[in-house]
Enzyme design. Structure first.
Site, PDB file in Angstrom:
ATOM      1  N   HIS A  73       0.824  -1.210   0.000  1.00  0.00           N
ATOM      2  CA  HIS A  73       0.000   0.000   0.000  1.00  0.00           C
ATOM      3  C   HIS A  73       0.858   1.260   0.000  1.00  0.00           C
ATOM      4  O   HIS A  73       2.072   1.223   0.224  1.00  0.00           O
ATOM      5  CB  HIS A  73      -0.966   0.004   1.188  1.00  0.00           C
TER       6      HIS A  73
ATOM      7  N   CYS B 142       2.563  -5.010   6.949  1.00  0.00           N
ATOM      8  CA  CYS B 142       2.338  -4.754   5.525  1.00  0.00           C
ATOM      9  C   CYS B 142       3.565  -4.073   4.921  1.00  0.00           C
ATOM     10  O   CYS B 142       4.423  -3.559   5.634  1.00  0.00           O
ATOM     11  CB  CYS B 142       1.110  -3.870   5.327  1.00  0.00           C
TER      12      CYS B 142
END
Length: 529
Positions: A432, A451
């Site tokens: 992301h 992440c």
């Protein structure tokens, strides 16, 4: 394929004959010349199934398929296998694990019985099968080392390879094909050979870091720095004769820093000094650990792949298994919130994503901050839900924080930034954007909750969307401008691999990165057991 760890019955019998009762081998009358029976090794002999009752199912199946006869009846084949086993050291493996000493002593025998020939044959088959398996998919099982490992296990038909090796009389070629084909693996083998040929460096002193060292500094510590730089080939011997930090030294430091993933400033800071102090044997440990991990990695990355090397904080687009199209800086998980090792395929983009707070962040970050001041929720634009119903902050029960779902609204403040790349996995992680793009300026970027954050993610989005003629960068910008959460399913998915390697060789020479999750030493120690 499971490799049996117990010593086969045939090996036990063999060792007893060879080592416990060596006099029996040549127990002949003083006037009698020992009969040379080495030819029996090259003679097909019947194999008693009882001799491999403790062998693997694969070995039993091989002899059943071979008519219950000995298979290693060609001297060249046997010696070729022994040579490959010796060379296993170049892969960071130990030849003793494949019974090298016993096999060599057996091959040297000139007086031998049929029973011993059969035992020798079984041991050769065991060793071939074991080495083929270790070269193809590693000596150890990844899941025995790491909980956050989600790569599919590799499958190998060792008997098919063994049959081919014996039919073509080329065990070396067949076993060589078991090695990973990636250039990085070949480079690691060269790296290990290079380090083995370097002289011992234990007599080079430690660099005691007190302050940054730069151009025109001088002293004993500078002389030690030059000695280390010369040892690693970053500085020529003629430029290392004094204790002055000159231009040649600064240039060598920059080269050293580039090889270790440190910003190339030419100044010896604490991070550079720490890297300079690492000895050759510790670097060998890293390379051996990385060789094993590469044997765990996919055999082929295919026509296209996105590869994240976690310790290097780098994402690379690779095509045709070797061609690098683009690279990106990334931010990865903190040591206590590791980014997992996995393989998947990017199948969806989310524009203006919301962020559902994950359990770890809730426990370690959000709840403690909100208990101090509930305004923390509004500051981060986080809404609280119980089922489908939004809960006012005033009614939030701080004693039961896990009874709620917390969702951060989309926007520039959102922790996921303006775009998210979804792929199926069991860890609830994804690639992301970020609302803290300044973090990409940092040298060490293990800063996330697991992440992977990507610098310039819309450039990456253009790549994964290149088969979609209706969605280009302009279209993506228009979608962002709406402020609404939108989902884009990909017509063609893109494979993604999150991997972990801390050493390799490229055009810049030997490359090392910090073992940010402390995985190398533990793996090396287990390999050497």
């Amino acid at each position: 394929m499971k490799i049996h760890t117990e010593m086969p019955k045939a090996v036990i019998i063999l060792l007893s004959m060879l080592f416990l009762f060596p006099s029996c081998k040549n127990a002949v009358d003083e006037n009698e010349t020992p009969v040379n029976s080495a030819y029996l090794k090259n003679t097909p002999l019947a194999v008693d199934p009882g001799l491999f009752e403790n062998s693997t199912a694969s070995v039993k199946d091989f002899y059943t398929g071979n008519g219950a006869k000995t298979a290693w009846i060609n001297t060249t084949d046997r010696k070729a296998l022994l040579s490959v086993i010796k060379d296993a050291a170049s892969d960071g493996l130990q030849p003793k694990d494949y019974s090298l000493d016993t096999l060599e002593k057996f091959e040297a025998l000139t007086t031998i019985t049929k029973e011993e020939c059969v035992q020798y044959d079984i041991l050769l088959t065991e060793s071939f099968t074991k080495l083929a398996t270790h070269l193809f998919k590693g000596k150890l099982m990844p899941r025995s080392m790491y909980k956050d490992w989600a790569l599919a296990p590799k499958k190998l038909d060792a008997n098919k390879l063994l049959t081919e090796a014996l039919q073509n009389h080329d065990p070396a070629e067949v076993l060589g094909r078991c090695r990973p084909k990636h250039p990085i693996y070949a480079g690691l083998r060269k790296s290990l050979k290079y380090l083995n040929e370097l002289p011992d460096d234990s007599d080079i002193g430690e660099i005691a870091f007190e302050k940054p060292l730069k151009l025109n500094d001088s002293g004993a510590v500078v002389a030690t720095i030059k000695q280390r730089l010369t040892y690693w080939g970053d500085l020529s011997a003629k430029d290392a004769k004094d204790g002055e930090y000159n231009k040649a030294t600064a240039k060598a430091i920059k080269k050293f820093q580039q090889r270790h993933g440190i910003y190339a400033t030419g100044v010896v800071d604490s991070r550079t000094a720490e890297a300079l102090n690492i000895k050759r044997d510790e670097r060998k440990t890293q390379i051996v650990a990385n060789l094993e991990r590469w044997r765990w990695f996919p055999y082929d990355f295919g026509e296209q792949a996105i590869i994240v090397n976690i310790p290097a904080y780098q994402l690379t687009i690779v095509e045709n298994n070797k061609d690098t199209l683009d690279t990106y800086k990334v931010i990865v998980g903190k040591p206590d919130r590791k980014s997992p090792i996995l393989y998947s395929s990017i199948n969806q983009l989310v524009i203006n994503p919301t962020w559902t707070i994950p359990p770890t962040y809730l426990v370690k970050d959000l709840t403690p901050a909100a208990i101090k001041d509930t305004a923390h929720f509004s500051h981060l634009n986080i809404k609280i839900f119980r089922g489908k119903n939004e809960v006012p902050v005033a009614k939030w029960d701080s004693l039961k924080p896990n009874h709620y779902v917390y969702i951060q609204s989309p926007g520039n403040h959102n922790s996921l930034g303006r775009i998210k790349f979804n792929f199926r996995n069991g860890y609830s992680v994804y690639l992301h954007d970020t609302n803290h793009r300044e973090y990409f300026k940092k040298n060490d970027r293990a800063l996330s909750s697991g992440c992977v954050r990507v610098e310039d993610p819309f450039r990456l989005a253009e790549y994964v969307l290149h088969d979609d003629k209706n969605t280009d960068r302009k279209k993506l910008d228009e979608m962002v401008a709406t402020g609404e959460t939108q989902f884009l399913g990909l017509k063609k998915t893109t494979p993604i691999h999150q991997l972990y390697w801390t050493a390799w060789m490229d055009r810049g020479g030997l490359q090392f990165r910090n073992d940010i999750y402390n995985l190398d030493k533990a793996l090396y120690d287990k390999l050497r057991k």
